[in-house]
Write an enzyme that holds these catalytic residues in place. Structure first.
Site, PDB file in Angstrom:
ATOM      1  N   ASP A 187       0.940  -1.263   0.079  1.00 21.65           N
ATOM      2  CA  ASP A 187       0.020   0.064  -0.003  1.00 21.65           C
ATOM      3  C   ASP A 187       0.950   1.386  -0.046  1.00 21.65           C
ATOM      4  OD1 ASP A 187      -0.991  -0.091   3.688  1.00 21.65           O
ATOM      5  OD2 ASP A 187       1.097   0.166   2.603  1.00 21.65           O
TER       6      ASP A 187
ATOM      7  N   CYS B  39     -13.397 -27.811   8.103  1.00 22.76           N
ATOM      8  CA  CYS B  39     -12.077 -27.468   7.896  1.00 22.76           C
ATOM      9  C   CYS B  39     -10.959 -28.458   8.011  1.00 22.76           C
ATOM     10  CB  CYS B  39     -11.799 -26.402   8.799  1.00 22.76           C
ATOM     11  SG  CYS B  39     -10.145 -25.466   8.704  1.00 22.76           S
TER      12      CYS B  39
ATOM     13  N   CYS C 199      -7.250 -27.624  12.608  1.00 21.29           N
ATOM     14  CA  CYS C 199      -8.411 -28.293  12.740  1.00 21.29           C
ATOM     15  C   CYS C 199      -8.250 -30.033  12.641  1.00 21.29           C
ATOM     16  CB  CYS C 199      -9.348 -28.009  11.919  1.00 21.29           C
ATOM     17  SG  CYS C 199     -10.119 -26.320  12.306  1.00 21.29           S
TER      18      CYS C 199
ATOM     19  N   GLN D 232     -11.867   7.199  -4.870  1.00 17.84           N
ATOM     20  CA  GLN D 232     -12.176   7.902  -3.671  1.00 17.84           C
ATOM     21  C   GLN D 232     -13.765   8.300  -4.038  1.00 17.84           C
ATOM     22  OE1 GLN D 232     -11.215   7.208  -0.646  1.00 17.84           O
ATOM     23  NE2 GLN D 232      -9.184   6.478  -1.058  1.00 17.84           N
TER      24      GLN D 232
ATOM     25  N   GLY E  18     -11.804   4.245   0.476  1.00 16.49           N
ATOM     26  CA  GLY E  18     -12.676   5.339   1.327  1.00 16.49           C
ATOM     27  C   GLY E  18     -13.959   4.399   1.644  1.00 16.49           C
TER      28      GLY E  18
ATOM     29  N   CYS F 159      -7.748 -27.649   7.992  1.00 17.02           N
ATOM     30  CA  CYS F 159      -6.557 -27.068   8.082  1.00 17.02           C
ATOM     31  C   CYS F 159      -5.572 -27.653   9.279  1.00 17.02           C
ATOM     32  CB  CYS F 159      -6.769 -25.597   8.657  1.00 17.02           C
ATOM     33  SG  CYS F 159      -7.061 -25.424  10.210  1.00 17.02           S
TER      34      CYS F 159
ATOM     35  N   ASP G 281      -8.233  -7.233   0.873  1.00 22.02           N
ATOM     36  CA  ASP G 281      -7.198  -7.402   2.036  1.00 22.02           C
ATOM     37  C   ASP G 281      -7.942  -6.985   3.040  1.00 22.02           C
ATOM     38  OD1 ASP G 281      -6.870  -4.414   1.456  1.00 22.02           O
ATOM     39  OD2 ASP G 281      -5.812  -4.885   3.260  1.00 22.02           O
TER      40      ASP G 281
ATOM     41  N   HIS H  12      -5.472 -21.231  11.089  1.00 20.25           N
ATOM     42  CA  HIS H  12      -7.022 -21.629  10.759  1.00 20.25           C
ATOM     43  C   HIS H  12      -7.725 -20.364  10.257  1.00 20.25           C
ATOM     44  CE1 HIS H  12     -11.068 -22.635  10.887  1.00 20.25           C
ATOM     45  NE2 HIS H  12     -11.177 -21.654  11.308  1.00 20.25           N
TER      46      HIS H  12
ATOM     47  N   PHE I 113      -2.691   5.607   3.976  1.00 19.70           N
ATOM     48  CA  PHE I 113      -3.908   5.309   4.710  1.00 19.70           C
ATOM     49  C   PHE I 113      -3.281   5.397   6.234  1.00 19.70           C
ATOM     50  CE2 PHE I 113      -8.226   3.437   5.674  1.00 19.70           C
ATOM     51  CZ  PHE I 113      -8.166   2.601   6.648  1.00 19.70           C
TER      52      PHE I 113
HETATM   53  N1  LIG Z   1     -10.613   0.605   3.899  1.00 20.07           N
HETATM   54  C1  LIG Z   1      -9.420   1.084   3.393  1.00 20.07           C
HETATM   55  C2  LIG Z   1      -8.230   0.335   3.790  1.00 20.07           C
HETATM   56  C3  LIG Z   1      -7.020   0.739   3.008  1.00 20.07           C
HETATM   57  N2  LIG Z   1      -6.008   0.160   3.548  1.00 20.07           N
HETATM   58  C4  LIG Z   1      -6.963   2.076   2.414  1.00 20.07           C
HETATM   59  C5  LIG Z   1      -5.836   2.403   1.778  1.00 20.07           C
HETATM   60  O1  LIG Z   1      -4.661   2.072   1.873  1.00 20.07           O
HETATM   61  N3  LIG Z   1      -5.842   3.472   1.149  1.00 20.07           N
HETATM   62  N4  LIG Z   1      -7.033   4.193   0.745  1.00 20.07           N
HETATM   63  C6  LIG Z   1      -7.976   3.883   1.283  1.00 20.07           C
HETATM   64  O2  LIG Z   1      -9.338   4.325   0.918  1.00 20.07           O
HETATM   65  C7  LIG Z   1      -8.278   2.539   2.218  1.00 20.07           C
HETATM   66  C8  LIG Z   1      -9.328   1.944   2.658  1.00 20.07           C
END
Ligand SMILES: Nc1cc(N)c2c(=O)[nH][nH]c(=O)c2c1
Length: 372
Positions: free
Chosen positions: A94, A306, A311, A191, A218, A308, A268, A337, A98
């Site tokens: 990233d 599961c 488990c 955004q 966002g 894993c 993520d 897990h 953030f």
């Molecule tokens: N929920 C969110 C998690 C994040 N890691 C980010 C980000 O890294 N950048 N910009 C973002 O708007 C953002 C929103």
């Protein structure tokens, strides 16, 4: 041609869910995909070989943390993040924005970038679009994220509009700073808060830059679920169908289903690893809070469905004992897990899309999972 490309394999006939493949310099990624978070160049409590064995195709690392410690130059000297952390599959980093924005009073936003004080030692720093790209180039990740501002929720329309327009100006600076990079693909971030016209404006501005992939930022910032789903109902379609679409910060089973159903490819979230360290497991029958007395003499596995390592080898009673004893193994086994659970869930979603039964699969899962 960008180092990262997207291949659409199949669209679900009854929803916007789609099965695809993201090609990167460190291998292909079957989508939809969940990316485990490895903040400080490690997926906490896990060895890389375990993360690979459970089927993780790509992990995320945080620019802010690695810039402050050990420093991006040290990682560059080590041969880059893949070598440094012994991970030979794809990595997404990233931008650091953030984390910096979440520092609250410890930061000051200007057109140049963001001045902030380190949460480690209070030292002063400036993170700008150019600095973020320099750090991510040093880390050598396959996918790098643009330096953006994630507007808070709630935020008034005027603030959100000014913020998204600055994010677009910062994205142009990121693209310029990354222009000589052949192997690292820059993703832009949409955004616009919870305002449909501003989401559209942001999307048109970033798509105009013809980048290899795009993220939806966002969201997952404290807004109610129904508002997030309402925004996703329209904003995913503002992004090009021939590029990966990445919803940032999302990682509970219901959010993953709802995002996949609306055409999102990548996700993520720190949730599975964070709640594992706090003694909570995600299972096919809902969450299990392992410290609860009900588990004291429960010698069955966390999750009957599961397979894993946790488990297959341990009972709830033992896991409860480890957690209450504050044993390191508790975090290791519950993290193993939870990541396995989400990675396996995404694999089953991919199969369901291939077999054109995604909505049926979602209904079956929701019926068993109970309350989210
Ligand atoms: N929920 C969110 C998690 C994040 N890691 C980010 C980000 O890294 N950048 N910009 C973002 O708007 C953002 C929103």
């Amino acid at each position: 041609m960008a180092a990262v490309t997207y291949e659409l394999i199949k669209k679900d006939s009854k929803s916007k869910a789609r099965r695809g493949r993201v090609h990167t310099p460190h291998g292909s990624i079957e989508t939809p995909v969940f990316m485990p978070v490895g903040t400080a160049a490690t997926v906490k409590a896990m060895r890389p070989d375990e993360v690979k064995e459970m089927g993780a195709q790509i992990i995320l690392s945080n620019t802010y943390h690695l810039y402050l410690r050990p420093g991006h130059e040290i990682v560059r000297e080590a041969g880059g993040l893949h070598k440094f952390m012994n991970w030979d599959r794809a990595i997404l980093t990233d931008s650091g924005g953030f984390q910096v924005f979440s520092l609250g009073d410890l930061r000051k936003i200007t057109e140049e970038g963001v001045e902030f004080r380190s949460h480690i030692d209070g030292s002063k720093h400036m993170l700008s679009p150019e600095k973020s790209i320099e750090v991510q180039n040093a880390l050598g990740s396959d996918i790098i994220m643009a330096f953006d501002e994630c507007a808070p929720y709630p935020a008034d329309r005027g603030y959100v509009k000014n913020s998204l327009e600055r994010t677009t100006r910062w994205l142009k600076r990121c693209k310029e700073a990354n222009k000589n990079e052949d192997f690292q693909s820059l993703f832009g971030i949409m955004q616009g808060g919870m305002y449909q016209d501003l989401r559209y404006q942001s999307a048109m501005e970033i798509v105009d830059l013809d980048l290899p992939g795009y993220a939806i930022g966002g969201l997952s910032v404290g807004e109610p679920k129904d508002i997030m789903y309402e925004v996703l109902d329209y904003c995913v379609d503002y992004l090009p169908a021939d590029k990966p679409r990445y919803l940032m910060g999302v990682g509970s089973p219901d959010y993953l289903f709802e995002g996949v159903e609306r055409g999102v490819d990548m996700f993520d979230c720190v949730l599975p690893t964070r709640i594992a360290r706090n003694g909570t497991a995600m299972t096919s029958r809902g969450r299990v809070v392992i410290k609860n007395a009900a588990h004291e003499r429960d010698f069955t596995a966390l999750d009957p469905e599961c397979d894993c390592y946790t488990c297959r080898n341990y009972s709830k009673a033992y896991l409860r004992h480890l957690f209450k004893s504050n044993e390191i193994l508790s975090s290791m086994l519950l993290t193993n897990h939870n990541l396995h659970f989400l990675i396996n869930l995404m694999s089953n979603m991919r199969k369901a899309i291939e077999e054109d039964r995604f909505l049926e699969f979602k209904r079956e899962f929701y019926n068993k999972y109970g309350k989210f």
